[in-house]
Design a protein around this motif. Structure first.
Motif, PDB file in Angstrom:
ATOM      1  N   GLN A  38      22.944  -5.063 -25.271  1.00  0.00           N
ATOM      2  CA  GLN A  38      22.352  -4.613 -26.535  1.00  0.00           C
ATOM      3  C   GLN A  38      20.905  -4.170 -26.373  1.00  0.00           C
ATOM      4  O   GLN A  38      20.384  -3.425 -27.206  1.00  0.00           O
ATOM      5  N   ASN A  39      20.239  -4.629 -25.318  1.00  0.00           N
ATOM      6  CA  ASN A  39      18.825  -4.285 -25.102  1.00  0.00           C
ATOM      7  C   ASN A  39      18.635  -3.210 -24.035  1.00  0.00           C
ATOM      8  O   ASN A  39      17.521  -3.009 -23.547  1.00  0.00           O
ATOM      9  N   VAL A  40      19.715  -2.537 -23.671  1.00  0.00           N
ATOM     10  CA  VAL A  40      19.671  -1.519 -22.618  1.00  0.00           C
ATOM     11  C   VAL A  40      19.931  -0.138 -23.215  1.00  0.00           C
ATOM     12  O   VAL A  40      20.810   0.024 -24.061  1.00  0.00           O
ATOM     13  N   ASP A  41      19.135   0.840 -22.812  1.00  0.00           N
ATOM     14  CA  ASP A  41      19.282   2.201 -23.339  1.00  0.00           C
ATOM     15  C   ASP A  41      20.173   3.081 -22.472  1.00  0.00           C
ATOM     16  O   ASP A  41      20.819   3.999 -22.970  1.00  0.00           O
ATOM     17  N   ALA A 127      14.823   8.479 -21.995  1.00  0.00           N
ATOM     18  CA  ALA A 127      13.831   7.577 -22.591  1.00  0.00           C
ATOM     19  C   ALA A 127      13.087   8.244 -23.744  1.00  0.00           C
ATOM     20  O   ALA A 127      12.764   7.598 -24.746  1.00  0.00           O
ATOM     21  N   ARG A 128      12.808   9.534 -23.626  1.00  0.00           N
ATOM     22  CA  ARG A 128      12.087  10.247 -24.699  1.00  0.00           C
ATOM     23  C   ARG A 128      12.942  10.341 -25.956  1.00  0.00           C
ATOM     24  O   ARG A 128      12.420  10.324 -27.072  1.00  0.00           O
ATOM     25  N   ILE A 129      14.242  10.434 -25.783  1.00  0.00           N
ATOM     26  CA  ILE A 129      15.140  10.452 -26.938  1.00  0.00           C
ATOM     27  C   ILE A 129      15.122   9.094 -27.634  1.00  0.00           C
ATOM     28  O   ILE A 129      15.091   8.990 -28.864  1.00  0.00           O
ATOM     29  N   THR A 130      15.116   8.023 -26.832  1.00  0.00           N
ATOM     30  CA  THR A 130      15.072   6.660 -27.381  1.00  0.00           C
ATOM     31  C   THR A 130      13.748   6.388 -28.082  1.00  0.00           C
ATOM     32  O   THR A 130      13.685   5.769 -29.133  1.00  0.00           O
ATOM     33  N   ASP A 131      12.643   6.845 -27.440  1.00  0.00           N
ATOM     34  CA  ASP A 131      11.289   6.751 -27.999  1.00  0.00           C
ATOM     35  C   ASP A 131      10.938   5.324 -28.427  1.00  0.00           C
ATOM     36  O   ASP A 131      10.586   5.055 -29.569  1.00  0.00           O
ATOM     37  N   SER A 132      11.033   4.372 -27.470  1.00  0.00           N
ATOM     38  CA  SER A 132      10.720   2.976 -27.765  1.00  0.00           C
ATOM     39  C   SER A 132       9.239   2.699 -27.539  1.00  0.00           C
ATOM     40  O   SER A 132       8.650   3.155 -26.556  1.00  0.00           O
ATOM     41  N   GLY A 135       8.793   0.619 -24.296  1.00  0.00           N
ATOM     42  CA  GLY A 135       9.356   1.172 -23.068  1.00  0.00           C
ATOM     43  C   GLY A 135      10.872   1.098 -23.064  1.00  0.00           C
ATOM     44  O   GLY A 135      11.469   0.234 -23.720  1.00  0.00           O
ATOM     45  N   SER A 136      11.474   1.998 -22.340  1.00  0.00           N
ATOM     46  CA  SER A 136      12.934   2.046 -22.250  1.00  0.00           C
ATOM     47  C   SER A 136      13.421   1.120 -21.138  1.00  0.00           C
ATOM     48  O   SER A 136      12.831   1.070 -20.055  1.00  0.00           O
ATOM     49  N   ARG A 137      14.510   0.396 -21.407  1.00  0.00           N
ATOM     50  CA  ARG A 137      15.090  -0.501 -20.411  1.00  0.00           C
ATOM     51  C   ARG A 137      16.448   0.028 -19.971  1.00  0.00           C
ATOM     52  O   ARG A 137      17.286   0.370 -20.811  1.00  0.00           O
ATOM     53  N   MET A 138      16.625   0.072 -18.666  1.00  0.00           N
ATOM     54  CA  MET A 138      17.847   0.618 -18.090  1.00  0.00           C
ATOM     55  C   MET A 138      18.416  -0.358 -17.080  1.00  0.00           C
ATOM     56  O   MET A 138      17.683  -1.147 -16.475  1.00  0.00           O
ATOM     57  N   LEU A 139      19.735  -0.282 -16.878  1.00  0.00           N
ATOM     58  CA  LEU A 139      20.448  -1.205 -15.999  1.00  0.00           C
ATOM     59  C   LEU A 139      21.112  -0.395 -14.897  1.00  0.00           C
ATOM     60  O   LEU A 139      21.741   0.628 -15.157  1.00  0.00           O
ATOM     61  N   ILE A 140      20.963  -0.849 -13.638  1.00  0.00           N
ATOM     62  CA  ILE A 140      21.623  -0.174 -12.523  1.00  0.00           C
ATOM     63  C   ILE A 140      22.745  -1.080 -12.015  1.00  0.00           C
ATOM     64  O   ILE A 140      22.520  -2.253 -11.715  1.00  0.00           O
ATOM     65  N   VAL A 141      23.982  -0.579 -11.978  1.00  0.00           N
ATOM     66  CA  VAL A 141      25.142  -1.389 -11.633  1.00  0.00           C
ATOM     67  C   VAL A 141      25.988  -0.678 -10.581  1.00  0.00           C
ATOM     68  O   VAL A 141      25.817   0.509 -10.317  1.00  0.00           O
ATOM     69  N   GLY A 142      26.927  -1.414  -9.995  1.00  0.00           N
ATOM     70  CA  GLY A 142      27.817  -0.815  -9.006  1.00  0.00           C
ATOM     71  C   GLY A 142      28.509  -1.880  -8.177  1.00  0.00           C
ATOM     72  O   GLY A 142      28.218  -3.076  -8.284  1.00  0.00           O
ATOM     73  N   MET A 143      29.441  -1.445  -7.343  1.00  0.00           N
ATOM     74  CA  MET A 143      30.119  -2.341  -6.413  1.00  0.00           C
ATOM     75  C   MET A 143      29.108  -2.850  -5.387  1.00  0.00           C
ATOM     76  O   MET A 143      28.014  -2.274  -5.234  1.00  0.00           O
ATOM     77  N   PRO A 144      29.428  -3.914  -4.634  1.00  0.00           N
ATOM     78  CA  PRO A 144      28.498  -4.407  -3.610  1.00  0.00           C
ATOM     79  C   PRO A 144      28.166  -3.339  -2.571  1.00  0.00           C
ATOM     80  O   PRO A 144      29.037  -2.592  -2.111  1.00  0.00           O
ATOM     81  N   ASN A 145      26.893  -3.256  -2.225  1.00  0.00           N
ATOM     82  CA  ASN A 145      26.402  -2.430  -1.120  1.00  0.00           C
ATOM     83  C   ASN A 145      26.664  -0.928  -1.293  1.00  0.00           C
ATOM     84  O   ASN A 145      26.835  -0.210  -0.319  1.00  0.00           O
ATOM     85  N   VAL A 146      26.662  -0.457  -2.552  1.00  0.00           N
ATOM     86  CA  VAL A 146      26.793   0.990  -2.758  1.00  0.00           C
ATOM     87  C   VAL A 146      25.426   1.681  -2.799  1.00  0.00           C
ATOM     88  O   VAL A 146      25.353   2.896  -2.966  1.00  0.00           O
ATOM     89  N   GLY A 147      24.347   0.906  -2.660  1.00  0.00           N
ATOM     90  CA  GLY A 147      23.021   1.516  -2.593  1.00  0.00           C
ATOM     91  C   GLY A 147      22.199   1.397  -3.857  1.00  0.00           C
ATOM     92  O   GLY A 147      21.263   2.170  -4.059  1.00  0.00           O
ATOM     93  N   LYS A 148      22.491   0.399  -4.699  1.00  0.00           N
ATOM     94  CA  LYS A 148      21.730   0.231  -5.950  1.00  0.00           C
ATOM     95  C   LYS A 148      20.257  -0.082  -5.677  1.00  0.00           C
ATOM     96  O   LYS A 148      19.366   0.552  -6.249  1.00  0.00           O
ATOM     97  N   SER A 149      20.013  -1.078  -4.824  1.00  0.00           N
ATOM     98  CA  SER A 149      18.628  -1.488  -4.560  1.00  0.00           C
ATOM     99  C   SER A 149      17.849  -0.380  -3.855  1.00  0.00           C
ATOM    100  O   SER A 149      16.660  -0.171  -4.132  1.00  0.00           O
ATOM    101  N   SER A 150      18.507   0.344  -2.963  1.00  0.00           N
ATOM    102  CA  SER A 150      17.843   1.462  -2.285  1.00  0.00           C
ATOM    103  C   SER A 150      17.483   2.556  -3.278  1.00  0.00           C
ATOM    104  O   SER A 150      16.406   3.161  -3.197  1.00  0.00           O
TER     105      SER A 150
END
Length: 347
Positions: A38-41, A127-132, A135-150
């Motif tokens: 609910q807190n992610v744009d 983020a400009r559309i959200t206009d918070s 600041g805009s909060r975003m979540l990065i997700v994926g299977m293990p070791n697909v390169g999220k942290s990189s």
């Protein structure tokens, strides 16, 4: 005259290969993501370019629905040659984009600032559309070791000019819990949350499991290294057996190839006996580094995505089968930890 080499038409079915890698921190991470949605744009979902279908996790669509999603195919540099990835003579990327409409799709090579810049520009537009005000909060997700942290580190470097914020590594499980917010843009202000990779509870298709293990989404202790090397050999032969020509003529025998590679690279035990396990690990490492062919492992065609989803759903096991497999996997992990802890040390 030597007969023409004929690669295997199919990889043999192996009943002893684990089909599960759904660990405790995977479930905990997914539960936490559900609470935060609910807190992610914007959700940035990463999939591995080499396995664009196999690295799809349907649980993200089920659990994180209701938010804008950007799909990023990571490790693009490991899945294509200089002229771009082609499957069956067709350019792969327009087809991959078409699969996921209306979601937006981008391709990432963390070593190429141009691809990172496109992703930053998209997040700023969102983020400009959200206009918070906060600041805009975003979540990065994926299977293990697909390169999220990189990808997070690359976005931070491109967006605010700062260094590494997330730990990365060649094996899955480096990120085991949702971390603190990381700023990736000043104008507008954007914060990105790194998350642990989440595997699916059960992989009904053997070849899907082998593909995920081959690209490093599964720890190398889950599937025997020689089995994984054998699957790689099968795929190399279908793509171009000349890739390993400096070590061996074309072959369908993994022991023959590993023996030749061990001798060529000096991976020999006492008496000149080839170290097959070590050589298999070396071969897998070469492939994952892009030094043993760059190509896509999944089918990429107009109907491939729908066909894949249908096949996966039809092959889904019962709830009881899932529980049995999960229990077997927990026992296997516990046994491996016990044996590692109680193995005699070598002075």
């Amino acid at each position: 005259m030597a007969s023409e080499f004929v690669p295997r038409a199919a990889f043999p079915v192996l009943n002893n290969v684990s089909r599960s890698y759904f660990l405790g921190h995977h479930k905990a991470g997914l539960d936490k993501m559900k609470q935060m949605i609910q807190n992610v744009d914007l959700i940035i979902e990463c999939r591995d370019y080499r396995v664009p279908l196999s690295s799809t996790n349907p649980m993200f669509e089920q659990s994180l629905a209701g938010r804008e999603r950007l799909v990023v195919f990571t490790k693009r540099d490991l899945g294509k040659g200089n002229d771009g990835a082609r499957v069956g003579g067709l350019l792969a990327e327009p087809i991959m984009k078409k699969w996921l409409e209306p979601s937006h799709v981008l391709f990432s090579d963390h070593k190429s600032p141009g691809t990172t810049k496109k992703i930053i520009e998209y997040t700023r537009k969102s983020a400009r559309i959200t206009d918070s005000l906060v600041g805009s909060r975003m979540l990065i997700v994926g299977m293990p070791n697909v390169g999220k942290s990189s990808l997070l580190n690359a976005l931070r470097r491109e967006g605010v000019g700062k260094g590494k914020a997330a730990i990365t590594g060649g094996q899955p499980g480096i990120t085991r819990k949702i971390g603190t917010t990381v700023k990736i843009s000043e104008d507008p202000v954007i914060y990105l949350l790194d998350t642990p990779g989440v595997f699916i509870p059960y992989v009904p298709n053997l070849e899907t499991m082998l593909k995920l293990a081959l690209v490093g989404c599964v720890k190398d202790t889950v599937i025997p290294l020689t089995t994984l090397a054998d699957y790689l050999l099968y795929r190399l032969n279908l793509h171009d057996p000349r890739i390993y020509a400096k070590y061996s003529p074309p072959t369908n025998d993994i022991l023959e190839l590993l023996t030749a590679m061990a001798k060529a690279t000096g991976r020999l035990a006492k008496g000149g006996v080839p170290e097959l396990e070590g050589t298999a690990m070396w071969l897998l490492g070469r492939y994952r580094a892009g030094e043993m062919g760059k190509f896509i492992l999944d089918d990429v065609s107009k109907d491939a995505y729908e066909n894949w989803k249908k096949a996966e759903s039809e092959a889904e096991p019962s709830a009881s089968a899932l529980r049995r497999e999960a229990k077997r996997e927990r026992l296997r992990v516990s046994k491996a930890k016990y044996e590692s802890k109680n193995s005699p040390s070598v002075e």
